[in-house]
Design a protein around this motif. Structure first.
Motif, PDB file in Angstrom:
ATOM      1  N   LYS A  52       1.131  -0.770   0.139  1.00 11.18           N
ATOM      2  CA  LYS A  52      -0.212  -0.434   0.101  1.00 11.18           C
ATOM      3  C   LYS A  52       1.212   1.236   0.165  1.00 11.18           C
ATOM      4  CE  LYS A  52      -2.319   1.104   3.570  1.00 11.18           C
ATOM      5  NZ  LYS A  52      -3.533   0.908   4.678  1.00 11.18           N
ATOM      6  N   GLN A  53       1.698   0.970   1.145  1.00 10.51           N
ATOM      7  CA  GLN A  53       2.890   2.542   0.924  1.00 10.51           C
ATOM      8  C   GLN A  53       3.252   2.805  -0.651  1.00 10.51           C
ATOM      9  OE1 GLN A  53       2.484   4.594   3.588  1.00 10.51           O
ATOM     10  NE2 GLN A  53       3.879   5.872   2.734  1.00 10.51           N
ATOM     11  N   THR A  54       4.016   2.104  -1.281  1.00 12.21           N
ATOM     12  CA  THR A  54       4.900   1.897  -1.906  1.00 12.21           C
ATOM     13  C   THR A  54       4.034   1.901  -3.279  1.00 12.21           C
ATOM     14  OG1 THR A  54       5.526  -0.105  -2.545  1.00 12.21           O
ATOM     15  CG2 THR A  54       6.922   0.439  -1.072  1.00 12.21           C
ATOM     16  N   GLY A  55       2.265   1.616  -3.173  1.00 10.70           N
ATOM     17  CA  GLY A  55       1.680   2.079  -4.785  1.00 10.70           C
ATOM     18  C   GLY A  55       1.405   0.412  -5.121  1.00 10.70           C
ATOM     19  N   TRP A  56      -0.238   0.509  -4.470  1.00  4.86           N
ATOM     20  CA  TRP A  56      -0.754  -0.767  -5.375  1.00  4.86           C
ATOM     21  C   TRP A  56      -0.309  -0.473  -7.301  1.00  4.86           C
ATOM     22  CZ3 TRP A  56      -5.936  -0.976  -2.273  1.00  4.86           C
ATOM     23  CH2 TRP A  56      -5.870  -1.191  -0.880  1.00  4.86           C
ATOM     24  N   ILE A  57      -0.648   1.004  -7.529  1.00  7.70           N
ATOM     25  CA  ILE A  57      -0.173   1.038  -8.878  1.00  7.70           C
ATOM     26  C   ILE A  57       1.064   2.536  -8.876  1.00  7.70           C
ATOM     27  CG2 ILE A  57      -2.961   0.873  -9.734  1.00  7.70           C
ATOM     28  CD1 ILE A  57      -1.313   4.286  -9.554  1.00  7.70           C
ATOM     29  N   VAL A 145      -7.449   4.034  -1.720  1.00  9.62           N
ATOM     30  CA  VAL A 145      -6.490   4.625  -1.775  1.00  9.62           C
ATOM     31  C   VAL A 145      -6.643   5.430  -2.959  1.00  9.62           C
ATOM     32  CG1 VAL A 145      -4.086   4.378  -1.675  1.00  9.62           C
ATOM     33  CG2 VAL A 145      -5.293   2.302  -0.391  1.00  9.62           C
ATOM     34  N   VAL A 146      -6.452   6.690  -2.577  1.00 11.30           N
ATOM     35  CA  VAL A 146      -5.836   7.254  -3.873  1.00 11.30           C
ATOM     36  C   VAL A 146      -4.868   7.886  -3.925  1.00 11.30           C
ATOM     37  CG1 VAL A 146      -6.662   9.532  -5.065  1.00 11.30           C
ATOM     38  CG2 VAL A 146      -8.473   8.488  -3.275  1.00 11.30           C
ATOM     39  N   TYR A 147      -4.574   7.310  -4.698  1.00 15.43           N
ATOM     40  CA  TYR A 147      -2.849   7.768  -5.354  1.00 15.43           C
ATOM     41  C   TYR A 147      -3.243   9.289  -5.901  1.00 15.43           C
ATOM     42  CZ  TYR A 147      -1.161   3.395  -3.173  1.00 15.43           C
ATOM     43  OH  TYR A 147      -1.215   2.556  -2.521  1.00 15.43           O
ATOM     44  N   LYS A 148      -1.494  10.166  -5.894  1.00 16.62           N
ATOM     45  CA  LYS A 148      -1.482  11.196  -6.981  1.00 16.62           C
ATOM     46  C   LYS A 148       0.295  10.813  -7.924  1.00 16.62           C
ATOM     47  CE  LYS A 148       0.564  13.829  -2.890  1.00 16.62           C
ATOM     48  NZ  LYS A 148       0.663  15.215  -2.410  1.00 16.62           N
ATOM     49  N   ALA A 156      10.411   7.802 -13.893  1.00 10.94           N
ATOM     50  CA  ALA A 156      11.247   6.794 -12.619  1.00 10.94           C
ATOM     51  C   ALA A 156       9.131   6.380 -12.376  1.00 10.94           C
ATOM     52  CB  ALA A 156      11.728   7.153 -11.249  1.00 10.94           C
ATOM     53  N   THR A 157       9.004   5.423 -11.284  1.00  9.49           N
ATOM     54  CA  THR A 157       8.075   4.664 -11.643  1.00  9.49           C
ATOM     55  C   THR A 157       7.733   4.970 -10.253  1.00  9.49           C
ATOM     56  OG1 THR A 157       8.546   2.491 -11.233  1.00  9.49           O
ATOM     57  CG2 THR A 157       7.836   3.162 -13.328  1.00  9.49           C
ATOM     58  N   CYS A 158       6.758   5.878  -9.835  1.00 11.58           N
ATOM     59  CA  CYS A 158       6.080   5.935  -8.645  1.00 11.58           C
ATOM     60  C   CYS A 158       5.065   6.534  -8.141  1.00 11.58           C
ATOM     61  CB  CYS A 158       7.538   7.539  -7.934  1.00 11.58           C
ATOM     62  SG  CYS A 158       7.275   7.962  -6.103  1.00 11.58           S
ATOM     63  N   ALA A 159       4.336   6.022  -7.251  1.00  7.40           N
ATOM     64  CA  ALA A 159       3.136   6.965  -6.126  1.00  7.40           C
ATOM     65  C   ALA A 159       3.288   6.871  -4.882  1.00  7.40           C
ATOM     66  CB  ALA A 159       2.149   5.761  -6.857  1.00  7.40           C
TER      67      ALA A 159
END
Length: 204
Positions: A52-57, A145-148, A156-159
């Motif tokens: 969750k912290q590093t990103g589901w997407i 979860v709302v990511y930005k 780089a890939t990041c969320a």
């Protein structure tokens, strides 16, 4: 190692530990052939929480486009019934396709000649936020979860988490026959305790 590679490595490492902790095969009688058995859903829920912290997407700026990777959730496709998401809202009005589950390799990414099971492609900067929810194979939904996109990470890939929300409407509790896990489980044996009636209960 790129950000995408690190994320995939992290997901597969968790999956590898899960595989080592559970029997992969089971049989009912001596006459039946061994059949693949999926890891318990609790393993998948632990994976979901760990990622969750590093990103589901993951967001990525690449070739004047914005790519959004669903790799972390796709590794859990054998225990998911839906991946719900929405762009720049919390409507959850879109569905990301899930690959066909092969119980022998439950954590593998689906084999496909296209990238339809890996990412979506948008115009550069189109998605300011992405709301997402995982729905398990018994119908239970995760938190939303709302990511930005991360700032200043280049391509780089990041969320980054913006907000975490509870579902607006409580999803119906599945009955035993709705769940392939509950359908084969019996109730945990033990003593049943009954609350005393109001007249006999001690008052503080």
């Amino acid at each position: 190692m790129t950000g995408f590679s690190r994320t995939l490595f992290h997901v597969l490492a968790i999956a590898g530990v899960a595989c080592l902790s559970l029997p992969v095969l089971a049989q009912d009688t001596d006459d039946e052939e061994y059949k693949p058995v999926l890891p318990d859903v609790g393993i998948y829920k632990a994976m979901l929480d760990a990622n969750k912290q590093t990103g589901w997407i993951q967001f990525r700026n690449y070739d004047d486009k914005q790519l959004i990777y669903f790799t972390a959730l796709q590794t859990m496709h054998c225990r998911l019934s839906e991946i719900r998401y929405s762009i720049n809202s919390d409507a959850l009005d879109k569905r990301f396709p899930l690959g066909t589950c092969n119980p022998q390799i439950p954590f593998n990414l689906p084999d496909s000649d296209t990238n339809e099971y890996i990412y979506i492609s948008l115009q550069a900067g189109e998605a300011k936020t992405l709301a997402i929810q995982a729905v398990w194979d018994d119908g239970a939904g995760s938190e939303i979860v709302v990511y930005k996109p991360c700032e200043g990470v280049g391509d780089a890939t990041c969320a980054a988490i913006k907000t975490i929300k509870r579902p607006k409407k409580q999803m119906q509790e599945p009955v035993a026959t709705d769940s392939p896990i509950r359908a084969v489980q019996s109730e945990t044996p033990g003593k049943t305790f009954v609350a005393p009636p109001a007249s006999s209960a001690a008052r503080p």
